[in-house]
Design a protein around this motif. Structure first.
Motif, PDB file in Angstrom:
ATOM      1  N   PHE A 285       3.630 -10.453 -14.127  1.00  0.00           N
ATOM      2  CA  PHE A 285       2.348 -10.161 -13.498  1.00  0.00           C
ATOM      3  C   PHE A 285       2.261  -8.714 -13.039  1.00  0.00           C
ATOM      4  O   PHE A 285       1.196  -8.094 -13.113  1.00  0.00           O
ATOM      5  N   CYS A 286       3.362  -8.173 -12.549  1.00  0.00           N
ATOM      6  CA  CYS A 286       3.389  -6.824 -11.962  1.00  0.00           C
ATOM      7  C   CYS A 286       4.513  -6.029 -12.603  1.00  0.00           C
ATOM      8  O   CYS A 286       5.678  -6.134 -12.203  1.00  0.00           O
ATOM      9  N   ALA A 287       4.170  -5.237 -13.604  1.00  0.00           N
ATOM     10  CA  ALA A 287       5.191  -4.512 -14.374  1.00  0.00           C
ATOM     11  C   ALA A 287       5.909  -3.464 -13.534  1.00  0.00           C
ATOM     12  O   ALA A 287       7.100  -3.215 -13.735  1.00  0.00           O
ATOM     13  N   ASN A 288       5.189  -2.858 -12.601  1.00  0.00           N
ATOM     14  CA  ASN A 288       5.754  -1.766 -11.801  1.00  0.00           C
ATOM     15  C   ASN A 288       5.922  -2.214 -10.353  1.00  0.00           C
ATOM     16  O   ASN A 288       5.370  -1.638  -9.428  1.00  0.00           O
ATOM     17  N   ALA A 289       6.726  -3.267 -10.164  1.00  0.00           N
ATOM     18  CA  ALA A 289       6.840  -3.896  -8.843  1.00  0.00           C
ATOM     19  C   ALA A 289       7.771  -3.170  -7.898  1.00  0.00           C
ATOM     20  O   ALA A 289       7.694  -3.368  -6.681  1.00  0.00           O
ATOM     21  N   ALA A 290       8.672  -2.360  -8.410  1.00  0.00           N
ATOM     22  CA  ALA A 290       9.537  -1.538  -7.554  1.00  0.00           C
ATOM     23  C   ALA A 290       9.867  -0.266  -8.319  1.00  0.00           C
ATOM     24  O   ALA A 290      10.144  -0.312  -9.525  1.00  0.00           O
ATOM     25  N   LEU A 291       9.814   0.849  -7.621  1.00  0.00           N
ATOM     26  CA  LEU A 291      10.031   2.151  -8.249  1.00  0.00           C
ATOM     27  C   LEU A 291      11.063   2.941  -7.461  1.00  0.00           C
ATOM     28  O   LEU A 291      11.077   2.914  -6.228  1.00  0.00           O
TER      29      LEU A 291
ATOM     30  N   TYR B  50      11.890   5.247  -2.567  1.00  0.00           N
ATOM     31  CA  TYR B  50      12.077   3.888  -3.067  1.00  0.00           C
ATOM     32  C   TYR B  50      10.881   3.076  -2.599  1.00  0.00           C
ATOM     33  O   TYR B  50      10.580   3.053  -1.398  1.00  0.00           O
ATOM     34  N   THR B  51      10.176   2.439  -3.532  1.00  0.00           N
ATOM     35  CA  THR B  51       8.951   1.740  -3.165  1.00  0.00           C
ATOM     36  C   THR B  51       8.903   0.358  -3.807  1.00  0.00           C
ATOM     37  O   THR B  51       9.386   0.157  -4.917  1.00  0.00           O
ATOM     38  N   VAL B  52       8.301  -0.587  -3.090  1.00  0.00           N
ATOM     39  CA  VAL B  52       8.247  -1.995  -3.512  1.00  0.00           C
ATOM     40  C   VAL B  52       6.838  -2.522  -3.292  1.00  0.00           C
ATOM     41  O   VAL B  52       6.260  -2.337  -2.212  1.00  0.00           O
ATOM     42  N   GLN B  53       6.306  -3.213  -4.304  1.00  0.00           N
ATOM     43  CA  GLN B  53       4.963  -3.768  -4.194  1.00  0.00           C
ATOM     44  C   GLN B  53       4.910  -4.979  -3.265  1.00  0.00           C
ATOM     45  O   GLN B  53       3.929  -5.174  -2.539  1.00  0.00           O
ATOM     46  N   ALA B  54       5.911  -5.829  -3.285  1.00  0.00           N
ATOM     47  CA  ALA B  54       5.916  -7.046  -2.471  1.00  0.00           C
ATOM     48  C   ALA B  54       6.192  -6.716  -1.001  1.00  0.00           C
ATOM     49  O   ALA B  54       6.433  -5.556  -0.633  1.00  0.00           O
ATOM     50  N   HIS B  55       6.195  -7.767  -0.164  1.00  0.00           N
ATOM     51  CA  HIS B  55       6.310  -7.617   1.285  1.00  0.00           C
ATOM     52  C   HIS B  55       7.600  -8.275   1.804  1.00  0.00           C
ATOM     53  O   HIS B  55       7.556  -9.433   2.257  1.00  0.00           O
ATOM     54  N   PRO B  56       8.717  -7.594   1.821  1.00  0.00           N
ATOM     55  CA  PRO B  56       9.920  -8.201   2.393  1.00  0.00           C
ATOM     56  C   PRO B  56       9.790  -8.483   3.882  1.00  0.00           C
ATOM     57  O   PRO B  56      10.528  -9.315   4.423  1.00  0.00           O
ATOM     58  N   GLU B  57       8.848  -7.835   4.549  1.00  0.00           N
ATOM     59  CA  GLU B  57       8.660  -8.035   5.992  1.00  0.00           C
ATOM     60  C   GLU B  57       7.837  -9.279   6.308  1.00  0.00           C
ATOM     61  O   GLU B  57       7.755  -9.679   7.468  1.00  0.00           O
ATOM     62  N   HIS B  58       7.229  -9.897   5.298  1.00  0.00           N
ATOM     63  CA  HIS B  58       6.407 -11.093   5.517  1.00  0.00           C
ATOM     64  C   HIS B  58       7.284 -12.340   5.529  1.00  0.00           C
ATOM     65  O   HIS B  58       7.757 -12.798   4.482  1.00  0.00           O
ATOM     66  N   THR B  59       7.480 -12.911   6.695  1.00  0.00           N
ATOM     67  CA  THR B  59       8.193 -14.179   6.811  1.00  0.00           C
ATOM     68  C   THR B  59       7.286 -15.311   6.317  1.00  0.00           C
ATOM     69  O   THR B  59       6.073 -15.132   6.198  1.00  0.00           O
TER      70      THR B  59
ATOM     71  N   PHE C 236       0.834  -1.199   0.000  1.00  0.00           N
ATOM     72  CA  PHE C 236       0.000   0.000   0.000  1.00  0.00           C
ATOM     73  C   PHE C 236       0.871   1.252   0.000  1.00  0.00           C
ATOM     74  O   PHE C 236       0.530   2.241  -0.670  1.00  0.00           O
ATOM     75  N   GLY C 237       1.981   1.232   0.734  1.00  0.00           N
ATOM     76  CA  GLY C 237       2.885   2.380   0.735  1.00  0.00           C
ATOM     77  C   GLY C 237       3.420   2.683  -0.656  1.00  0.00           C
ATOM     78  O   GLY C 237       3.522   3.848  -1.062  1.00  0.00           O
ATOM     79  N   HIS C 238       3.788   1.651  -1.389  1.00  0.00           N
ATOM     80  CA  HIS C 238       4.222   1.765  -2.791  1.00  0.00           C
ATOM     81  C   HIS C 238       3.133   2.432  -3.622  1.00  0.00           C
ATOM     82  O   HIS C 238       3.409   3.342  -4.426  1.00  0.00           O
ATOM     83  N   GLN C 239       1.901   2.012  -3.410  1.00  0.00           N
ATOM     84  CA  GLN C 239       0.784   2.514  -4.208  1.00  0.00           C
ATOM     85  C   GLN C 239       0.398   3.944  -3.845  1.00  0.00           C
ATOM     86  O   GLN C 239       0.185   4.786  -4.732  1.00  0.00           O
ATOM     87  N   ILE C 240       0.305   4.247  -2.548  1.00  0.00           N
ATOM     88  CA  ILE C 240      -0.167   5.572  -2.149  1.00  0.00           C
ATOM     89  C   ILE C 240       0.867   6.641  -2.482  1.00  0.00           C
ATOM     90  O   ILE C 240       0.513   7.782  -2.798  1.00  0.00           O
ATOM     91  N   ILE C 241       2.150   6.296  -2.447  1.00  0.00           N
ATOM     92  CA  ILE C 241       3.178   7.259  -2.860  1.00  0.00           C
ATOM     93  C   ILE C 241       3.022   7.572  -4.337  1.00  0.00           C
ATOM     94  O   ILE C 241       3.056   8.745  -4.748  1.00  0.00           O
ATOM     95  N   ALA C 242       2.845   6.529  -5.170  1.00  0.00           N
ATOM     96  CA  ALA C 242       2.651   6.762  -6.599  1.00  0.00           C
ATOM     97  C   ALA C 242       1.417   7.628  -6.854  1.00  0.00           C
ATOM     98  O   ALA C 242       1.459   8.577  -7.656  1.00  0.00           O
ATOM     99  N   LYS C 243       0.324   7.329  -6.178  1.00  0.00           N
ATOM    100  CA  LYS C 243      -0.911   8.103  -6.362  1.00  0.00           C
ATOM    101  C   LYS C 243      -0.731   9.548  -5.914  1.00  0.00           C
ATOM    102  O   LYS C 243      -1.155  10.489  -6.599  1.00  0.00           O
ATOM    103  N   ALA C 244      -0.113   9.756  -4.761  1.00  0.00           N
ATOM    104  CA  ALA C 244       0.067  11.112  -4.238  1.00  0.00           C
ATOM    105  C   ALA C 244       0.924  11.970  -5.161  1.00  0.00           C
ATOM    106  O   ALA C 244       0.748  13.195  -5.216  1.00  0.00           O
ATOM    107  N   LEU C 245       1.823  11.321  -5.903  1.00  0.00           N
ATOM    108  CA  LEU C 245       2.746  12.062  -6.764  1.00  0.00           C
ATOM    109  C   LEU C 245       2.279  12.123  -8.213  1.00  0.00           C
ATOM    110  O   LEU C 245       3.035  12.542  -9.094  1.00  0.00           O
ATOM    111  N   GLY C 246       1.040  11.692  -8.463  1.00  0.00           N
ATOM    112  CA  GLY C 246       0.465  11.871  -9.787  1.00  0.00           C
ATOM    113  C   GLY C 246       0.268  10.607 -10.594  1.00  0.00           C
ATOM    114  O   GLY C 246      -0.168  10.672 -11.757  1.00  0.00           O
ATOM    115  N   GLY C 247       0.560   9.441 -10.032  1.00  0.00           N
ATOM    116  CA  GLY C 247       0.344   8.184 -10.729  1.00  0.00           C
ATOM    117  C   GLY C 247      -1.066   7.660 -10.527  1.00  0.00           C
ATOM    118  O   GLY C 247      -1.940   8.345  -9.979  1.00  0.00           O
TER     119      GLY C 247
END
Length: 226
Positions: free
Chosen positions: A154-160, A167-176, A95-106
């Motif tokens: 599947f996810c073209a914009n997985a990290a920006l 720096y933003t990432v769609q996946a969850h590195p914190e999920h064990t 969600f952080g990846h997504q909301i940053i993109a949206k807030a900045l015009g994506g």
């Protein structure tokens, strides 16, 4: 370095005694890298005074969509733009990846291809990287200044990467793997079994969470991924 965690959701109630909340997951992921943390529960409108309240910022995942109408969305977007304008390093996950993109015009949308759940392999500048994912929404239109630095079919914009600012990432590195298995149990019925069961069968796939933790810490402290 003092990092402010902007928490935009919470772990399921039954999981919190075992795994902690979202902020705890990130503190464990980034431990031992010279970072200290404060958490702001922005989902419940507990916001910092401004961009300079911490030396860097991290926005967590959430059950909410970045395009949904919740009280915290607009002030969070305002804060993101203020952090970006102040050139304070900013990291976003799922969600952080997504909301940053949206807030900045994506643009963020519910992806027609459905869910990505469990271990997924991405191409990070030629390096195969495997991370747990849990999302249906995706960034579909990039904001100005965003460069794709991670993707798969599947996810073209997985990290920006936004220069040295975000720096933003769609996946969850914190999920064990353990967190993923318990989350799958808690969310069964939300994600189709045809997606969830094959993902659970891959639960023991080795993850590159340490690589991502190092990248995030390096971005905070050095403002680069190299």
């Amino acid at each position: 370095m003092h990092i402010g965690i902007l928490q935009t959701g919470t772990s399921p109630d039954a999981m919190r005694p075992v795994h902690g909340d979202y902020s705890d997951l990130f503190e464990r992921l980034l431990a031992g890298r010279g970072l200290t943390f404060s958490t702001f529960d922005v989902e419940h409108m507990h916001f910092p005074e401004g961009p300079e309240a911490c030396e860097g910022w991290l926005i967590t995942g959430s059950r909410h969509g970045a395009y949904e109408d919740h009280p915290f969305i607009a002030p969070l977007e305002d804060l993101i733009r203020a952090i970006y304008a102040a050139n304070v390093p900013l990291v976003g996950i799922c969600f952080g990846h997504q909301i940053i993109a949206k807030a900045l015009g994506g643009k963020v949308e519910k992806y027609a291809g459905g869910w990505a759940v469990g271990p997924q392999q991405y191409d990070f500048a030629g390096r195969p990287v495997t991370l747990n994912a849990w999302h249906q929404d995706q960034v579909t239109v990039l904001p100005e200044g965003a460069e794709v630095c991670g993707s798969n079919d599947f996810c073209a914009n997985a990290a920006l990467l936004y220069g040295d600012r975000a720096y933003t990432v769609q996946a969850h590195p914190e999920h064990t793997p353990e967190f993923f298995v318990d989350l799958a149990k808690a969310r069964r019925g939300i994600v189709p079994d045809a997606v969830l069961d094959p993902a659970l069968a891959r639960r023991d796939t080795p993850l590159d969470d340490i690589y991502l933790a190092d990248q995030i810490a390096r971005f905070f402290t050095e403002r680069t991924l190299a």
